[in-house]
Design a protein around this motif. Sequence first.
Motif, PDB file in Angstrom:
ATOM      1  N   PRO A  51       0.745  -1.132   0.078  1.00  0.00           N
ATOM      2  CA  PRO A  51      -0.119   0.058   0.117  1.00  0.00           C
ATOM      3  C   PRO A  51       0.832   1.131   0.110  1.00  0.00           C
ATOM      4  O   PRO A  51       1.949   1.246   0.527  1.00  0.00           O
ATOM      5  CB  PRO A  51      -0.804  -0.099   1.505  1.00  0.00           C
ATOM      6  CG  PRO A  51      -0.186  -1.194   2.100  1.00  0.00           C
ATOM      7  CD  PRO A  51       0.608  -1.998   1.277  1.00  0.00           C
ATOM      8  N   ALA A  98      -2.832  -3.851  -2.720  1.00  0.00           N
ATOM      9  CA  ALA A  98      -3.222  -3.512  -1.546  1.00  0.00           C
ATOM     10  C   ALA A  98      -4.793  -3.259  -1.337  1.00  0.00           C
ATOM     11  O   ALA A  98      -5.223  -2.457  -2.334  1.00  0.00           O
ATOM     12  CB  ALA A  98      -2.590  -2.299  -0.763  1.00  0.00           C
ATOM     13  N   GLY A 102      -7.611  -2.365   4.594  1.00  0.00           N
ATOM     14  CA  GLY A 102      -7.129  -3.648   5.202  1.00  0.00           C
ATOM     15  C   GLY A 102      -6.045  -3.291   6.312  1.00  0.00           C
ATOM     16  O   GLY A 102      -5.321  -2.405   6.570  1.00  0.00           O
ATOM     17  N   ASP A 103      -6.081  -4.196   7.253  1.00  0.00           N
ATOM     18  CA  ASP A 103      -5.330  -4.167   8.533  1.00  0.00           C
ATOM     19  C   ASP A 103      -4.173  -4.757   8.465  1.00  0.00           C
ATOM     20  O   ASP A 103      -3.259  -4.598   9.421  1.00  0.00           O
ATOM     21  CB  ASP A 103      -5.950  -4.675   9.846  1.00  0.00           C
ATOM     22  CG  ASP A 103      -6.258  -6.201   9.751  1.00  0.00           C
ATOM     23  OD1 ASP A 103      -5.914  -6.835   8.799  1.00  0.00           O
ATOM     24  OD2 ASP A 103      -7.014  -6.708  10.697  1.00  0.00           O
ATOM     25  N   GLY A 104      -3.846  -5.584   7.150  1.00  0.00           N
ATOM     26  CA  GLY A 104      -2.472  -5.947   6.986  1.00  0.00           C
ATOM     27  C   GLY A 104      -2.312  -7.468   7.512  1.00  0.00           C
ATOM     28  O   GLY A 104      -1.440  -8.141   7.228  1.00  0.00           O
ATOM     29  N   GLU A 535      -5.285  -8.293   2.598  1.00  0.00           N
ATOM     30  CA  GLU A 535      -4.617  -6.963   2.223  1.00  0.00           C
ATOM     31  C   GLU A 535      -4.161  -7.094   1.049  1.00  0.00           C
ATOM     32  O   GLU A 535      -4.220  -5.940   0.171  1.00  0.00           O
ATOM     33  CB  GLU A 535      -3.692  -6.420   3.383  1.00  0.00           C
ATOM     34  CG  GLU A 535      -3.147  -4.881   2.915  1.00  0.00           C
ATOM     35  CD  GLU A 535      -2.093  -4.556   3.995  1.00  0.00           C
ATOM     36  OE1 GLU A 535      -1.532  -3.453   3.773  1.00  0.00           O
ATOM     37  OE2 GLU A 535      -1.677  -5.371   4.923  1.00  0.00           O
ATOM     38  N   TRP A 536      -3.515  -8.156   0.557  1.00  0.00           N
ATOM     39  CA  TRP A 536      -2.954  -8.253  -0.738  1.00  0.00           C
ATOM     40  C   TRP A 536      -3.745  -9.167  -1.593  1.00  0.00           C
ATOM     41  O   TRP A 536      -4.295 -10.312  -1.386  1.00  0.00           O
ATOM     42  CB  TRP A 536      -1.457  -8.815  -0.480  1.00  0.00           C
ATOM     43  CG  TRP A 536      -0.663  -7.716   0.036  1.00  0.00           C
ATOM     44  CD1 TRP A 536      -0.417  -7.969   1.540  1.00  0.00           C
ATOM     45  CD2 TRP A 536       0.084  -6.749  -0.240  1.00  0.00           C
ATOM     46  NE1 TRP A 536       0.510  -6.900   2.113  1.00  0.00           N
ATOM     47  CE2 TRP A 536       0.864  -5.963   0.890  1.00  0.00           C
ATOM     48  CE3 TRP A 536       0.275  -6.054  -1.529  1.00  0.00           C
ATOM     49  CZ2 TRP A 536       1.547  -5.157   0.675  1.00  0.00           C
ATOM     50  CZ3 TRP A 536       1.459  -5.146  -1.583  1.00  0.00           C
ATOM     51  CH2 TRP A 536       1.986  -4.629  -0.565  1.00  0.00           C
TER      52      TRP A 536
END
Length: 636
Positions: A51, A98, A102-104, A535-536
Amino acid sequence: MSDMPKNANDGGTHPPTDASTTGPTESEAEQRPERPDMGTSERPSASPSAPAEPGGADPAVPEPHRPEAAPAPGGSETVAPPPAASTGHVISAPRPEAIPGGDGVDAGAISAGAPSPSAPAEPAAPTARTEPALPAAPPRPAAPPAGTPYGPPQGLAAPEFPTQVGFFGPLPYVPPADQQRRNTRRRRLAAVGGVVAILALLASLAVGGVFDPPSSPATAPIAERNDAETSAKPEDTKPPVTRIATSDVAFLTDNRTQALKSGNADAFVAGIDPAATELVAAQRRLFGNLRLFPFTSVEFRPPNASIDPGTDAGPLTRDVNVVFAHQITGVDSEPIAERYIWTLSRAAVDAPLLITKITGGSTRGGGNAYPAPWDEDELALIERPHVLVAVPAKNKSKGAAWADRAESALKKNLAVWKGPAITPQRYVIYITPDHETFTRALSGNDLPNVTGVCRTMPPARPTGSDQPMAGSRITLDGSDEMFAKGDGEQQMHLLRHELGHAMVAEFERGGEGPPLWVSEGFAEYLAWTDLSLAEWFQPDARAQVRAGKFSGKLPTDTEVNSADAKTSTVGYHYSMLAIRYIAEKYGAAKADDFVVAVYKDSTPAALEAALKEATGQDRDTFESNWAKYVKTKVGN
């Protein structure tokens, strides 16, 4: 080229991930067939994109298959001194994108677990191997006296004679029984001296490895007379013909081996036609590059087959195969083979033998380490604890940062590896100066969407199809934008993928090799382990799933190895998700064990058994459950 993955935050495009290829393998006697989708690993052109940083700009748009990278600590660097007056799967990997908000992290992200030791695990105990009986080689002729037209020049010692030439080169001379009896007392008297000599040799090796201190220059070796010439009966009136004996070639190769070990550049090029000035310069450069590497053993081996004589006493030219058997310390489990073709010429019966041309041996069938990094431009070698990174000498300053990223990439891979112990302690990576040099590493195949290749190398000795590989070599296209623009993220992704192939190379056996959804899926799985699927994502795969075009079937080799960038990118991503599904649902150890089992035996029945062992499911059930996982992780 496929469409580049886009960042959901700003709509900007990002370069795709790298491609990797694992080259085919071949051995001196028995070679497994080379196939364009095995031995090398190519990765699709898109790699996961991160991101955008607040207020920052997105990376520039690169070609497909690029990796990421993060700089690390420093190490030692060496540059070759200026000269004195080495096909498998190929594709590029997709880059995820990203997701806004998203919180990763999520349940799909794979935990690295306890960090692995800084060095790979100690090798497992070697297993006994059986080798086929080798054909007997003809005896080498007795050495002619120094100073004669067929003997070595005055001041240059000839190798010991008589000697037999075996399948792997010269064999020890065994005296007849009566001479053995006469020598018995001599041996007893020489025993103490022999022990002292051996201890001295071991001490020298402990200090300097295979390379000895430089010695004084040697004169170019002179070819020897063939048996047929020296043993002719007085009454034989047949006119002499020009010949090249195998012992003539052995004299040249033996002197070259000793010159490399002792650091004698002049002796290394001795025997080359002085008029071939470009060849002399190229071989001096080769000598300087070879002296950079930490070898456990090196040996130039002559052919063991007889060489056709001429038809008269005039000029004779013949091409012969010469093997450079070498083992890089900590990298190769035993010597591997690089094959050269030497063009040898003799102007007349009594003329010296000269080397007029040296080229690479055929790579058809796989397994030839040519061209190796040392066959190219003048090198700089940057050493880190687990990697040896070779770069053109002009790129030495950039190479330090590349080596740091490679070391970091390997440590990340080792941290998530839960499979069997890995033997290699280090890995060789060559980053080429241009695309043409990179193409040569692919045996001249300019494959689309490929920026990296990992070639698995068989032992130099003859082996069967059930023998493990002896080493690997990674080559990266240094002309790619990720290196030109210093895209560390893309470099890291590519390095983790290719090092993933190298980590399991020793488990591969001869034959067709694992299907690409296993080999490429595993390498890409390692490159994605730090990325949360919440997230990805890979844009082309997501678009296909959302459009209802996902077949629900595991990717075929044709799809993964497709020349169409979008098709191969999606194939890589689905393959990665297959290995990731096993790791998330059954544990990383089960996923690693499954990959190793398929590398050892890739037959359909063995793959089915390995899948059953890892998941408890047959292939159809596994494929159905994996398809549901893909729709959940990629489509949402």
